[in-house]
Design a protein around this motif. Sequence first.
Motif, PDB file in Angstrom:
ATOM      1  N   ARG A  26      19.116 -45.975  -7.806  1.00 41.43           N
ATOM      2  CA  ARG A  26      19.669 -44.749  -7.249  1.00 41.43           C
ATOM      3  C   ARG A  26      20.401 -43.970  -8.342  1.00 41.43           C
ATOM      4  N   ALA A  27      20.284 -42.650  -8.316  1.00 41.24           N
ATOM      5  CA  ALA A  27      20.858 -41.806  -9.372  1.00 41.24           C
ATOM      6  C   ALA A  27      21.654 -40.663  -8.761  1.00 41.24           C
ATOM      7  N   VAL A  28      22.489 -40.032  -9.595  1.00 38.17           N
ATOM      8  CA  VAL A  28      23.211 -38.812  -9.222  1.00 38.17           C
ATOM      9  C   VAL A  28      22.522 -37.640  -9.913  1.00 38.17           C
ATOM     10  N   VAL A  29      22.284 -36.545  -9.182  1.00 42.78           N
ATOM     11  CA  VAL A  29      21.686 -35.347  -9.779  1.00 42.78           C
ATOM     12  C   VAL A  29      22.777 -34.305 -10.010  1.00 42.78           C
ATOM     13  N   LEU A  30      22.810 -33.757 -11.227  1.00 40.80           N
ATOM     14  CA  LEU A  30      23.775 -32.715 -11.584  1.00 40.80           C
ATOM     15  C   LEU A  30      23.036 -31.449 -12.005  1.00 40.80           C
ATOM     16  N   GLN A  31      23.525 -30.310 -11.585  1.00 43.17           N
ATOM     17  CA  GLN A  31      23.004 -29.041 -12.091  1.00 43.17           C
ATOM     18  C   GLN A  31      23.430 -28.883 -13.548  1.00 43.17           C
ATOM     19  N   PHE A  32      22.630 -28.175 -14.334  1.00 46.04           N
ATOM     20  CA  PHE A  32      22.965 -27.933 -15.744  1.00 46.04           C
ATOM     21  C   PHE A  32      24.329 -27.250 -15.845  1.00 46.04           C
ATOM     22  N   ASN A  33      25.142 -27.704 -16.811  1.00 49.39           N
ATOM     23  CA  ASN A  33      26.477 -27.151 -17.095  1.00 49.39           C
ATOM     24  C   ASN A  33      27.522 -27.446 -16.020  1.00 49.39           C
ATOM     25  N   THR A  34      27.281 -28.450 -15.183  1.00 50.61           N
ATOM     26  CA  THR A  34      28.302 -28.881 -14.217  1.00 50.61           C
ATOM     27  C   THR A  34      29.423 -29.586 -14.971  1.00 50.61           C
ATOM     28  N   SER A  35      30.674 -29.236 -14.655  1.00 48.24           N
ATOM     29  CA  SER A  35      31.784 -29.997 -15.243  1.00 48.24           C
ATOM     30  C   SER A  35      32.140 -31.127 -14.279  1.00 48.24           C
ATOM     31  N   VAL A  36      32.236 -32.333 -14.851  1.00 55.72           N
ATOM     32  CA  VAL A  36      32.361 -33.551 -14.045  1.00 55.72           C
ATOM     33  C   VAL A  36      33.687 -34.240 -14.342  1.00 55.72           C
ATOM     34  N   GLU A  37      34.351 -34.679 -13.274  1.00 57.50           N
ATOM     35  CA  GLU A  37      35.482 -35.608 -13.439  1.00 57.50           C
ATOM     36  C   GLU A  37      35.102 -36.908 -12.747  1.00 57.50           C
ATOM     37  N   LEU A  38      35.207 -37.993 -13.481  1.00 61.07           N
ATOM     38  CA  LEU A  38      34.806 -39.298 -12.962  1.00 61.07           C
ATOM     39  C   LEU A  38      35.973 -40.272 -13.121  1.00 61.07           C
ATOM     40  N   VAL A  39      36.393 -40.865 -12.005  1.00 59.65           N
ATOM     41  CA  VAL A  39      37.406 -41.918 -12.060  1.00 59.65           C
ATOM     42  C   VAL A  39      36.685 -43.259 -11.899  1.00 59.65           C
ATOM     43  N   LEU A  40      36.895 -44.141 -12.872  1.00 62.63           N
ATOM     44  CA  LEU A  40      36.307 -45.482 -12.835  1.00 62.63           C
ATOM     45  C   LEU A  40      37.419 -46.464 -12.474  1.00 62.63           C
ATOM     46  N   GLN A  41      37.223 -47.184 -11.385  1.00 61.66           N
ATOM     47  CA  GLN A  41      38.254 -48.074 -10.847  1.00 61.66           C
ATOM     48  C   GLN A  41      37.783 -49.526 -10.905  1.00 61.66           C
ATOM     49  N   ASP A  42      38.545 -50.367 -11.607  1.00 58.55           N
ATOM     50  CA  ASP A  42      38.226 -51.801 -11.619  1.00 58.55           C
ATOM     51  C   ASP A  42      38.532 -52.384 -10.231  1.00 58.55           C
ATOM     52  N   THR A  43      37.840 -53.459  -9.887  1.00 58.25           N
ATOM     53  CA  THR A  43      38.113 -54.128  -8.607  1.00 58.25           C
ATOM     54  C   THR A  43      38.421 -55.602  -8.839  1.00 58.25           C
ATOM     55  N   SER A  44      39.087 -56.193  -7.840  1.00 55.39           N
ATOM     56  CA  SER A  44      39.488 -57.601  -7.947  1.00 55.39           C
ATOM     57  C   SER A  44      38.462 -58.530  -7.294  1.00 55.39           C
TER      58      SER A  44
END
Length: 585
Positions: A461-479
Motif C-alpha cells: 500500500r502506498a500514499v499518493v502525493l500531488q507534485f509540490n505538496t508540502s508534507v509534515e510527517l510525525v513518526l511515533q515509536d511504539t512499545s
Amino acid sequence: MGYLHFPSMAALLFGFCVAVALIPEFAEGRTRHYTFNVKYHNVTRLCSTRRIISVNGKFPGPRIVAREGDQVLIKVVNHVTDNVTIHWHGIRQLRTGWADGPAYITQCPIQTGQAYTYNFTITGQRGTLFWHAHISWLRATLYGPIIILPRRNESYPFVKPYKEIPIILGEWFKADPEAVISQALQNGGGPNVSDAYTINGLPGPLYNCSSNDVFKLKVKPGKTYLLRLINAALNDELFFSVANHTLTVVDADAVYVKPFNTSILLITPGQTTNVLLKTKPNFPNATFLILTRPYFTGIGTLDNTTGAAILEYENPLSSTSTASSIKTLPLFKPSLPPINATQFVNVTQFVQNLANKYRSLASTKFPANVPRTVDRRFFFTVGLGTHPCAKNSTCQGPNGQKFAASINNVSFVLPSVAMLQSHFFGQSNVLYKTDFPTKPTVQFNYTGTAPNNTNVSNGTRAVVLQFNTSVELVLQDTSIIAIESHPLHLHGFNFFIVGQGFGNFDQNKDPAKFNLVDPVERNTVAVPAGGWVAIRFLADNPGVWFMHCHLEIHTSWGLRMAWIVQDGWQPNQKLPPPPSDLPKC
C-alpha cells in the motif's frame, strides 16, 4: 532599400551558450563513468574465510568521486547467482527515479549475466553519501563511499583540510548473511547477530585472531583532517570516538551544518557525517584507539563487541616510525557510553542531546528551505509486531509467533514487478493499493502498556502525493514488543527535522516548539526509543519513493512503505520514460 544586418544564428547561439555557462546554476559538470563488476571473492576475517559478494574485488567497494553538478554513469554488471540492485543512498535522484535502486520499488533486480547503467546528476549536494546493495541482505558486503566535492572554484565553508579520509563502519558475519536472514524469516525469530564491527572493512585488535586486520589512520602533527564517516552496518546504530581528540561536525548526509564539537558521535545505519579532526601540535609520543560499538535500545541478542582502528602519528624526528617503536608507545582508549541503553536511561538522553546539536547552516548561500505551510499531515506509528505462525508449527518469535514490523500496522509486502514501472504505465491497481493509512487505524497509548493483540496486517500500500505538496510527517515509536530506536530513511528527498521528543506526540502542544529557522536537513533520522520525530519535506520529485527502517532486519520484517509523487504540469516536473536497459522481472 538597405538591408538590416542581423548577427548569424550561429553567433547568437554561441553568445547565448557562453552567457549560460557563466551562470553558476548552468555551469556544466563533468560526466563521470564507472563500471561495477559484481563478483564473488574470498575474504578472511577473525581467522575464517568466507566467499563474499563485492564490487571489482574490493571490500569495502570502490569510491565514487564527483563534484556537485556532475553527471554520473555507473554500469553494474552482475556476475553472481544472486539478483542484485545498487542504491545511491541519499542522492536526490531528481527526475531520475529509474536510477534509485531499491528492488521491486524503482526497478526489477539485475539478474545473473545482465547489466544496467545507473544514470543520475548530483544536484545541490556536497559532502559524503554511500552506495549499497538494496535487495535482501546483500549490502552486508556490497557498499562503498560516494564523495561529493563542491563545484570547481568553490570552497568548503570551513577550514580547508590537509587530507580527506573516508571511514566506513560496518558489520562482519562469519556466516553468509543471506543464510542468516533466510533462517530468521523461516523460523520467525530474531536473526543471528554479527561477529564483529569493522572500520574500513577491518575489525581491529580487540578481537581474537584479528591483530593484523587493523585500519591505521596515519597523521602528521598540527594538521586538520576531514573524516568522512559512514555507517554501513546492517543492524546497528554505532557510537564513534577517537581517544583524546575532539571532532568538529561540519556536514551531515551531504548537507553542511553549523559546526559543533563533540568527543562522541552516534551514527545510525544510512547516516553519514563529516568531521574535522585537528591533530596535536607536536608529536604526542602515544597512539590512540578509534572505537565503534553499538547503541542498543531493543530486546534480544546483540553483537556487543567493539570495532577498533588506530590513530598513529608520524614522528617528524624519526626517519623510520618502525612497528616495534610504535608498539612501545602508550595506547590511549576513548570512553564510550554503555551499550545497553534500556538499563541506562541517561544514554538515550545523551543520544537525544547530541541529535539536538545538529542545525542547518541556514546562510544566504546555503539556506534552510523549510516548508512554512503544510498541505498534508501524516502520523505514522513505527515498531515491531507479530504474524501468526503457520498451522501445526511453532515459531521462535514472541508468544510462539513470527516477528513482524510495520508502519501504521501495515507490514509492507514487496510486489512482484517494480512499482515505478506499474505507476508509469498506469497498471498500478493490479500490484499495489494507494490507500496507505494517514494515521493509525487503532489509537492507543503508543509508548505505554502495549495492546494484547500484537498482530499486524500485510499489504502493498502506498500514499499518493500531488507534485509540490508540502508534507509534515510525525513518526511515533511504539512499545509493542519493545520500544526501540528506528533509523528511518526516505528515498528521493532530503527532509527537515523540525521537532523530536520522548513519550507520545501531542498535536496540541508539540508543534509550538518546532524549529522552522535552522532545523537539520537529512535523508535518515532515528526515531527516538519511546519517542517521536517530526519531519517536513516538499514533494518536488516525481516517482515512487521507498521509506523504510535502515535496520535491515526491520525492513525484512516489513517496516517499509512507498510514497508516489505525481508528475507536475511543466515538462521539467515529469518523470521521463524508463531507460532501454531497465532490468525486467
